[in-house]
Scaffold this motif. Structure first.
Motif, short mmCIF file in Angstrom:
data_model
loop_
_atom_site.label_atom_id
_atom_site.label_comp_id
_atom_site.label_asym_id
_atom_site.label_seq_id
_atom_site.Cartn_x
_atom_site.Cartn_y
_atom_site.Cartn_z
N GLY A 68 49.24 35.90 27.38
CA GLY A 68 49.43 36.83 26.58
C GLY A 68 50.83 37.24 26.61
N GLN A 69 51.11 37.91 27.86
CA GLN A 69 52.38 38.56 28.09
C GLN A 69 53.60 37.59 28.28
OE1 GLN A 69 51.64 41.71 31.31
NE2 GLN A 69 50.37 42.57 30.20
N VAL A 76 53.77 34.70 26.54
CA VAL A 76 54.25 34.41 25.35
C VAL A 76 55.05 35.63 24.63
CG1 VAL A 76 53.25 34.00 22.78
CG2 VAL A 76 52.17 33.04 24.95
N GLY A 77 54.65 36.79 24.98
CA GLY A 77 55.55 37.88 24.37
C GLY A 77 57.04 37.96 25.09
N ALA A 128 46.18 32.58 23.28
CA ALA A 128 47.33 33.30 23.86
C ALA A 128 48.57 32.65 22.75
CB ALA A 128 47.84 32.88 25.08
N GLN A 129 48.53 31.64 22.49
CA GLN A 129 49.48 31.03 21.51
C GLN A 129 49.24 31.18 19.87
OE1 GLN A 129 51.53 27.50 23.34
NE2 GLN A 129 49.49 27.80 24.34
N SER A 130 48.05 31.68 19.62
CA SER A 130 47.16 31.80 18.48
C SER A 130 46.89 30.75 17.76
CB SER A 130 48.38 32.84 17.42
OG SER A 130 48.69 34.27 18.08
N VAL A 136 45.42 39.63 22.75
CA VAL A 136 46.41 38.82 22.21
C VAL A 136 47.53 39.62 21.77
CG1 VAL A 136 47.68 37.00 20.99
CG2 VAL A 136 45.35 36.54 22.13
N ARG A 137 47.34 40.61 20.87
CA ARG A 137 48.30 41.42 20.21
C ARG A 137 48.92 42.44 21.19
NH1 ARG A 137 51.02 41.05 17.90
NH2 ARG A 137 51.45 42.98 16.47
N ASN A 189 51.12 40.34 24.03
CA ASN A 189 52.12 39.63 23.16
C ASN A 189 53.34 41.10 23.16
OD1 ASN A 189 50.95 37.20 21.13
ND2 ASN A 189 50.94 37.24 23.18
N GLU A 190 52.72 42.15 22.61
CA GLU A 190 53.70 43.29 22.40
C GLU A 190 54.29 43.84 23.73
OE1 GLU A 190 55.20 43.46 19.54
OE2 GLU A 190 53.70 42.81 17.97
#
Length: 466
Positions: A80-81, A83-84, A159-161, A298-299, A302-303
């Motif tokens: 997740g991190q 991808v962000g 993680a990539q939605s 994930v949100r 990612n953020e």
């Protein structure tokens, strides 16, 4: 204007959350329904068979499921991190490292399946249930290795939605699973062996379809094929995997411990059947909450990976508010339908009566279990697994279970007393996590995410030059 922009911002975040949570919920419900369908078919074979399968699913498989899901959950933080931060090139390597770890873990867990019968006898479960459960556990060993492959794949997609294909695969396999159970368990009368083999086929069908999707060219940046890098830098990866596993296992094993305590009561067949029916319903709604766990994880990751702390905090607020609202609806349904829902699983009047009595506690549990997993998702997204593990030990094992044991055995409240103790621990844990989440300094968390990406991404595998 401020209020209007707040509503617009909330609506935008809600859409992003539901875009991940919606398919994740459906995938979770479909995959969980595999065991739900198995229990429904086995329940009509006999009381001992229903109790045996429930014990295997909740104790042995619940234990293995928790360990492997936890091991795979390290990917939620890392992928997740990454991808962000735009480091998609690391995702395939992360997933393969996770496969190595979950595969070895599944091998280590195999003896628990092999020795299910003596383990259950040691835990003072009845002879009939222990022997039947031991046979069933041997037959479902292939599912253990299916979990080991499935969880890292899921985290890679989430993680990539990219979640809708997983949902469709799980939905199709569920339909096949129900059909095969009807053929082998009901029509051909293959009993527990038939139910186990059908479960094995269904889980491996899910993996096969997900691997086909992975290798079909839809992930040109994040999947570049199998790599020997999967076997490098495993020590740090194992540390985060273990922290994730301990955190999740302590939550899932809490329910396992409740099943074991109930198995020690007088007339355990009726009490176990009643508890397992409630747990099936409760876990079914828990799948919906786990969809929000995935979404908020994930949100937030990612953020934080992208260096947007305020957006991460806002994502938490929207997810907690939405899941709390859904929890209130679940609670209302559980209270209204408490006398009807046991009839889907059992024709035994004793079991139906005992299950109906637990309906009030089931309603409150559904509300708590709509909020708590979302807070765990925040912890995974931010990388706080170790902290939450300690909170879980205190709330669940030092408070919840002892209180349940006293109420159940000493005060003779039986299954209801044990469940009440479990609920006390869950409520305390939820309150503590809410306090921690809303006192968090998100700017600091974003800086830590940046540091983590440097350690895991740049230092391990630099981007290839053009």
């Amino acid at each position: 204007m401020g209020m209007q922009s707040m509503v617009t911002k909330g609506w935008g975040e809600s859409k992003k959350t539901w875009h991940i949570a919606g398919p994740a919920i459906l995938t979770g419900v479909f995959q969980f329904s595999l065991s739900f369908v198995t229990v429904a078919f086995v329940g009509h074979i006999g009381e001992v068979e229903l109790a045996a399968v429930s014990v295997v699913q909740n104790v042995i498989e619940g234990f293995a499921f928790g360990v492997l899901l936890g091991m795979g959950s390290a990917l939620e933080t890392l992928c997740g991190q990454a991808v962000g931060a735009g480091q998609l090139n690391m995702l395939g390597i992360y997933m393969q490292r996770s496969w190595v770890i979950t595969g070895v873990t599944a091998l280590i867990l195999t003896p628990f399946y092999v020795f299910t019968s003596p383990i259950l006898k040691l835990l003072r479960q009845s002879e009939n249930i222990s022997v039947t459960a031991g046979k069933y556990a041997l037959w479902v060993i292939p599912q253990l290795f299916a979990y080991a492959m499935n969880f890292p794949l899921q985290k890679f997609y989430q993680a990539q939605s990219k979640v809708w294909v997983m949902t469709m695969i799980a939905g199709v396999v569920l339909a096949i699973h129900a059909l095969l159970n009807w053929i082998f368990v009901t029509k051909l009368d293959y009993g527990l062996g038939g139910a186990a083999i059908v479960g094995n086929i269904s889980w491996w069908l899910i993996n096969l379809a997900q691997m086909v999707y992975l290798m079909s060219g839809f992930f040109p940046e994040s999947w570049t094929g199998f790599s020997w890098l999967a076997f490098t830098s495993l020590s740090g990866f194992i540390k985060l995997s273990l922290a994730s596993a301990v955190m999740l296992c302590l939550e899932l094993w809490y329910y396992t411990a409740v099943i074991i305590l109930v198995g020690c009561l007088k007339n355990p067949e009726v009490a176990l059947s009643a508890i397992s029916i409630c747990m099936n319903y409760q876990l079914w709604t828990l799948m919906i909450a786990l969809g929000f766990t995935v979404a908020v994880s994930v949100r937030v990751s990612n953020e934080l990976g992208a260096g947007h702390p305020k957006a991460a905090k806002f994502a938490v607020i929207v997810s907690v508010a939405t899941s709390s609202f859904l929890g209130l609806i679940f609670m209302a349904v559980a209270l209204i339908a408490r006398k009807q829902f046991p009839k889907f699983f059992s024709d035994q009047p004793d079991v139906i009566r005992e299950t109906s009595k637990l309906g009030y506690l089931l309603g409150v549990t559904m509300l708590i279990n709509s909020i708590q997993p979302v807070l765990s998702g925040v912890a995974i997204g931010a990388g706080w697994q170790s902290l939450v593990a300690f909170i879980n030990i205190g709330c669940y094992y030092l408070l919840g279970l002892p209180v349940g044991a006293v109420l159940g055995f000493k005060l003779k409240l039986n299954a209801m007393g044990i469940w009440l103790g479990m609920l006390v621990g869950s409520i305390l844990q939820t309150i503590i996590l809410l306090c921690i989440t809303f006192k968090t300094q998100w700017q600091k968390e974003a800086l830590q995410a940046e540091e983590r990406i440097k350690t895991w991404g740049g230092a391990i595998e630099p981007r290839s030059s053009p």
